[in-house]
Design an enzyme around this catalytic site. Structure first.
Site, PDB file in Angstrom:
ATOM      1  N   LYS A   7      32.656  50.191  45.539  1.00 34.07           N
ATOM      2  CA  LYS A   7      32.938  49.387  46.735  1.00 34.07           C
ATOM      3  C   LYS A   7      33.138  50.341  47.910  1.00 34.07           C
ATOM      4  O   LYS A   7      32.169  50.926  48.375  1.00 34.07           O
ATOM      5  CB  LYS A   7      34.096  48.449  46.436  1.00 34.07           C
ATOM      6  CG  LYS A   7      33.622  47.380  45.442  1.00 34.07           C
ATOM      7  CD  LYS A   7      34.675  46.406  44.969  1.00 34.07           C
ATOM      8  CE  LYS A   7      34.000  45.413  44.022  1.00 34.07           C
ATOM      9  NZ  LYS A   7      34.929  44.738  43.133  1.00 34.07           N
ATOM     10  N   SER A  12      40.560  38.964  45.757  1.00 35.23           N
ATOM     11  CA  SER A  12      39.188  39.127  46.225  1.00 35.23           C
ATOM     12  C   SER A  12      38.643  37.925  46.989  1.00 35.23           C
ATOM     13  O   SER A  12      37.697  38.078  47.750  1.00 35.23           O
ATOM     14  CB  SER A  12      38.264  39.495  45.068  1.00 35.23           C
ATOM     15  OG  SER A  12      38.541  38.717  43.942  1.00 35.23           O
ATOM     16  N   HIS A  26      39.660  46.462  45.741  1.00 36.01           N
ATOM     17  CA  HIS A  26      39.407  46.251  47.171  1.00 36.01           C
ATOM     18  C   HIS A  26      40.351  47.062  48.054  1.00 36.01           C
ATOM     19  O   HIS A  26      40.297  46.956  49.277  1.00 36.01           O
ATOM     20  CB  HIS A  26      39.505  44.769  47.519  1.00 36.01           C
ATOM     21  CG  HIS A  26      38.537  43.931  46.754  1.00 36.01           C
ATOM     22  ND1 HIS A  26      37.201  43.857  47.079  1.00 36.01           N
ATOM     23  CD2 HIS A  26      38.701  43.172  45.640  1.00 36.01           C
ATOM     24  CE1 HIS A  26      36.590  43.063  46.208  1.00 36.01           C
ATOM     25  NE2 HIS A  26      37.472  42.644  45.326  1.00 36.01           N
TER      26      HIS A  26
END
Ligand SMILES: *Cc1c(COP(=O)(O)O)cnc(C)c1O
Length: 410
Positions: A249, A190, A218
């Site tokens: 996200k 990240s 992610h």
């Protein structure tokens, strides 16, 4: 009581003195690159162009998802009314889990999915349930805080392994005779943006009879031809994989899921306390997520992933052209939306951030201990909803800030 308060005040004052005190800003408008923000202590809100959200596909304020959310609330109300084992498990939750299981079926034999309120809780659940007293957890050095906390909650012994060091991990696994071993890694780091060597980790898991827990926070929505994440991107398939994907996200809503062989999911439902002892997320969230998955895997998702890739290429090419020739600032190699610009010392990172801020640009500065000493960085996060001119503005401003540092007033 006042003495107890004093202790807290002292600790906060110490953070202040080291410029490490964190402050929140208030977002006055929906999540988007152009957003009105009120900073702590600022006299008035400001219109900013931001490069720090995790809304990689620009879905967080998509009208179709807001409509699905409203429809979900009309169908199921606002509250779930209970935990998943006691009445809180709605048809919307069940549909979402079925859908996610289908998504992951090409990569995990007999895949099932379990929906969680947050990725933090999903990681606590997986590690605390699978990492019993007889287990050893092998944890990647750069793992996310939620994986570290999950390992703490587990009764298993924890061994860290050096960042992306397959040979070291191989040796650690070979030296371990515990009956249960878990290899645990972020899929996309990240603070760095690069992708973990998941294929090599899987080969180790097979050789040493270990689970492979992959946190694709992610990668989900972004990686792979249809956005199913790192397993799709790398073409991997195994019943050893326990995949955690987050849905707040790229998916633009909230929550998370664990996808794994049905035996793992059955076990989590019985044993994972962060799953059992909490109120189920509102069913409307699951209903909105069904709409999000449809966007992600469809044409719109493919279009947004292509836009994101174009912005990543534009930013990388643009920054390479304006970075100082002395190598004092450099762009980490990253194929993802997370693009760290390493500037070295903390003061320089804060100064560049302030210069960008003065031009209405918002980029996060990340300092030790979050990243190693001497690698303070601007963590640029791109989204499919950034325009070409947004990225051009950032490139210009970064080039300007690095070439002409403005000294802070003493
Ligand atoms: C954001 C994040 C999480 C936590 O997910 P939430 O849904 O925000 O709780 C877990 N792991 C990684 C790597 C993350 O970046």
């Amino acid at each position: 009581m006042p003495r107890l308060l004093d202790r807290l005040h002292d600790e906060i004052a110490a953070l202040d003195a080291q410029s490490l005190r964190r402050r929140r800003q208030v977002a006055e408008t929906a999540c988007a690159p152009r957003q009105v923000l009120t900073l702590a202590g600022a006299p008035a809100p400001r219109a900013m162009l931001g490069f720090s959200s995790n809304d990689y596909l620009g879905l967080a304020a998509h009208p179709a998802l807001a409509a699905a959310w409203a429809e979900g609330a009309a169908l199921y109300g606002t509250g779930s009314g209970g935990s998943h084992l006691i009445l809180g498990h709605s048809r919307a939750h069940a549909q979402l889990e079925e859908r996610l299981a289908g998504w992951m079926a090409p990569f995990i034999p007999q895949a099932q999915a379990l929906f969680f309120c947050t990725g933090y809780m999903a990681n606590l659940a997986v590690l605390s349930a699978l990492g019993g007293a007889e287990a050893v957890i092998f944890s990647e050095a750069l793992n996310h805080a939620s994986l570290i906390d999950g390992a703490r909650l587990a009764r298993a012994r924890v061994e860290r392994y050096p960042h992306c060091d397959i040979a070291a991990l191989d040796a650690q696994l070979a030296a371990c005779d515990a009956p249960v071993k878990l290899i645990v890694s972020d899929a996309v780091f990240s603070m760095d943006g690069h992708i973990a060597p998941v294929a090599a980790l899987l080969a180790l898991a097979e050789r040493h009879d270990a689970w492979l827990v992959i946190d694709d926070a992610h990668g989900f929505g972004v990686l792979g031809a249809t956005g199913r994440g790192v397993l799709e991107a790398l073409g991997l398939r195994s019943e050893r994989v326990v995949l955690v994907g987050t849905l707040g996200k790229a998916a633009g809503v909230a929550g998370a899921f664990v996808a794994a062989h049905r035996a793992v999911v059955d076990y989590l439902v019985q044993r994972a306390r962060p799953y059992i002892f909490t109120t189920a997320a509102p069913p409307a969230v699951a209903h909105a997520l069904l709409a999000s998955l449809a966007l992600i895997e469809g044409e719109e998702g493919a279009h947004r992933r292509a836009l994101l890739q174009a912005r990543i290429a534009q930013l990388r090419n643009g920054l390479h052209a304006v970075l100082p020739a002395d190598g004092s600032a450099w762009l980490a190699t990253s194929p993802t939306a997370i693009q760290p610009l390493i500037v070295g010392d903390n003061a320089r990172a804060m100064r560049v951030m302030a210069q960008l801020d003065a031009r209405g640009l918002r980029v996060g500065a990340i300092r030790p201990p979050t990243v190693p000493e001497g690698t303070a960085r601007l963590r640029i996060a791109l989204s499919a909803s950034h325009t070409e001119s947004d990225v051009a503005r950032l490139v210009d401003a970064v080039g300007e800030a690095l070439a002409h540092p403005v000294m802070e007033a003493a």
